[in-house]
Motif scaffolding. Structure first.
Motif, short mmCIF file in Angstrom:
data_model
loop_
_atom_site.label_atom_id
_atom_site.label_comp_id
_atom_site.label_asym_id
_atom_site.label_seq_id
_atom_site.Cartn_x
_atom_site.Cartn_y
_atom_site.Cartn_z
N THR A 141 -46.43 2.22 -2.89
CA THR A 141 -46.16 2.90 -1.47
C THR A 141 -45.76 1.72 -0.60
N GLY A 142 -44.98 2.48 0.48
CA GLY A 142 -44.89 1.50 1.71
C GLY A 142 -45.25 2.20 3.01
N ALA A 143 -44.87 1.72 4.01
CA ALA A 143 -45.33 2.05 5.51
C ALA A 143 -45.33 3.62 5.68
N GLY A 144 -44.40 4.53 4.89
CA GLY A 144 -44.14 5.79 5.23
C GLY A 144 -45.59 6.49 5.08
N ILE A 145 -46.25 5.97 3.90
CA ILE A 145 -47.39 6.92 3.59
C ILE A 145 -48.53 6.60 4.55
N SER A 146 -48.42 5.63 5.44
CA SER A 146 -49.30 5.57 6.37
C SER A 146 -48.90 5.97 8.00
N ALA A 147 -47.67 6.11 8.08
CA ALA A 147 -46.94 6.85 9.36
C ALA A 147 -47.82 8.01 9.68
N PRO A 148 -48.19 9.01 8.72
CA PRO A 148 -48.93 10.16 9.43
C PRO A 148 -50.24 9.65 9.91
N SER A 149 -50.78 8.57 9.28
CA SER A 149 -52.09 8.15 9.92
C SER A 149 -51.91 7.46 11.45
N GLY A 150 -50.82 7.34 12.02
CA GLY A 150 -50.56 6.54 13.16
C GLY A 150 -50.31 5.28 12.95
N VAL A 151 -50.07 4.77 11.95
CA VAL A 151 -49.66 3.38 11.75
C VAL A 151 -48.06 3.30 11.90
N PRO A 152 -47.39 2.71 12.55
CA PRO A 152 -45.83 2.66 12.81
C PRO A 152 -45.19 2.02 11.50
N THR A 153 -44.03 2.43 11.25
CA THR A 153 -43.33 1.81 10.18
C THR A 153 -42.55 0.66 10.50
N PHE A 154 -41.93 -0.23 9.61
CA PHE A 154 -41.19 -1.22 10.19
C PHE A 154 -39.73 -0.92 10.60
N ARG A 155 -39.12 -0.26 9.86
CA ARG A 155 -37.84 0.12 10.06
C ARG A 155 -37.51 1.41 10.79
N GLY A 156 -36.34 1.67 11.12
CA GLY A 156 -36.31 3.01 11.99
C GLY A 156 -36.49 2.91 13.29
N ASP A 157 -35.96 3.85 14.15
CA ASP A 157 -36.09 3.95 15.46
C ASP A 157 -37.51 3.58 16.13
N ASP A 158 -38.71 4.08 15.43
CA ASP A 158 -39.79 3.83 15.97
C ASP A 158 -40.40 2.47 15.34
N GLY A 159 -39.68 2.07 14.68
CA GLY A 159 -40.14 0.98 13.81
C GLY A 159 -40.84 -0.47 14.63
N VAL A 160 -41.72 -1.15 14.07
CA VAL A 160 -42.16 -2.33 14.87
C VAL A 160 -40.93 -3.49 14.90
N TRP A 161 -40.04 -3.34 13.83
CA TRP A 161 -39.17 -4.32 14.00
C TRP A 161 -37.85 -4.03 14.93
N GLU A 162 -38.15 -2.95 15.74
CA GLU A 162 -37.36 -2.54 16.79
C GLU A 162 -38.01 -3.28 18.27
N GLN A 163 -39.09 -3.41 18.07
CA GLN A 163 -39.75 -3.60 19.11
C GLN A 163 -40.11 -5.39 19.27
N PHE A 164 -40.28 -5.83 18.08
CA PHE A 164 -40.68 -7.24 17.84
C PHE A 164 -39.61 -7.84 17.04
#
Ligand code: OAD
Length: 268
Positions: free
Chosen positions: A20-43
């Protein structure tokens, strides 16, 4: 359809493995790394590299406090997808969950299934942790810190609080600097865990890659490894991945819809 094909593969498998990767936790409110809302867009990823930690632990920790807040703010809990995998393990259909996530949610879900009063699939209320799938955390756990001198591990929350209050970098009783207990960029993955993951991928008759972009190693090569030894490979992701070409089944759906249905199909 593809989900039914996967259910059959998992049911018939001697060894079924989920990755598993970040996508499984996205529905729990943990952001993913890549993609528009990903943390690597912000940091800036580079600020969280091992070299930075060694060179500038103070600056690293100051930034890490912000990253930690952005990723794990407030309460977050396992969702229906984590729970479905934990239940599949409990039912004896899943050997291991390999995860790149550091949120600890697979462990929480397994513990919740273990504590539940429903018993196992056969209604055996005495079924215990022995039936749970192994959870292998390839990138460590963000909810813990580890002393870089004495090696002691501690619950991360109070240490992150101390750092947020200005103790930069936070240090252990022994005087050593704490490091988040995760694999930073430029750091080796824990060798034993990596080796075990590779053997499990090779051994698996069914290998499910769930909610990962499959672009960083070892994520990028595990599905191919599983396919190379004849295992059925399934991918569950909202988007296409660079491993779709080796997959026997691609389920382009939200994990919280696909995995509970997969589990139902398996036990039917
Ligand atoms: P990514 O953020 O790269 O990818 C998340 C994937 O999940 C994407 O392919 C999305 O399409 C998919 N996704 C998002 N929400 C979903 C949903 N509800 N249902 C199904 N799919 C969904 O995360 P990872 O692949 O986990 O490393 O990233 C791998 C590693 O790169 C991380 O562990 C981290 C990062 O840099 C370290 O920190 C060392």
């Amino acid at each position: 359809n593809d989900l039914e094909r996967l259910a059959t593969a998992v049911r018939d498998a001697d060894t079924a493995v989920a990755f598993t990767g970040a996508g499984i936790s996205a529905p729990s409110g943990v952001p993913t790394f890549r993609g528009d809302d990903g943390v690597w867009e912000q940091f800036d990823q580079g600020q969280f590299a091992y070299g930075r930690f060694q060179r500038d632990p103070e600056g690293f920790w100051a930034d890490r406090v912000d990253l930690q807040r952005a990723m794990f703010d407030g309460d977050f809990e396992p969702n229906a997808a984590h729970e479905a995998l934990a239940a599949m393990g409990r039912d004896g259909h899943l050997e291991a969950v390999l995860t790149q996530n550091t949120d600890g949610l697979h462990g929480d879900a397994a513990a919740a299934v273990g504590d539940g009063d429903a018993g196992d699939a056969d209604g055996d209320p005495a079924a215990t942790a022995a039936d749970e799938p192994t959870v292998l955390e390839l990138h460590g756990n963000s909810q813990r810190v580890r002393c870089t001198d004495c090696g002691k591990r501690k619950d991360g929350d109070p240490i992150f609080e101390r750092a947020a209050d200005g103790e930069l970098p936070p240090t252990c009783e022994c005087g050593g600097v704490f490091k988040p207990d995760v694999v930073l960029f430029g750091e080796q993955l824990p060798g034993a865990v990596l080796q075990r993951s590779r053997s499990l991928a090779r051994e698996s008759d069914a290998f499910l890659a769930i909610g990962s972009s499959l672009v960083v190693e070892p994520a990028a090569s595990l599905p191919r490894l599983a396919a190379s030894t004849g295992g059925t490979v399934g991918i569950v992701n909202l988007e296409s991945t660079p491993c779709d070409d080796v997959a026997d089944a691609v389920v382009r759906e939200d994990v919280t819809e696909a995995l509970p249905r997969l589990r139902e199909l398996i036990v039917e």
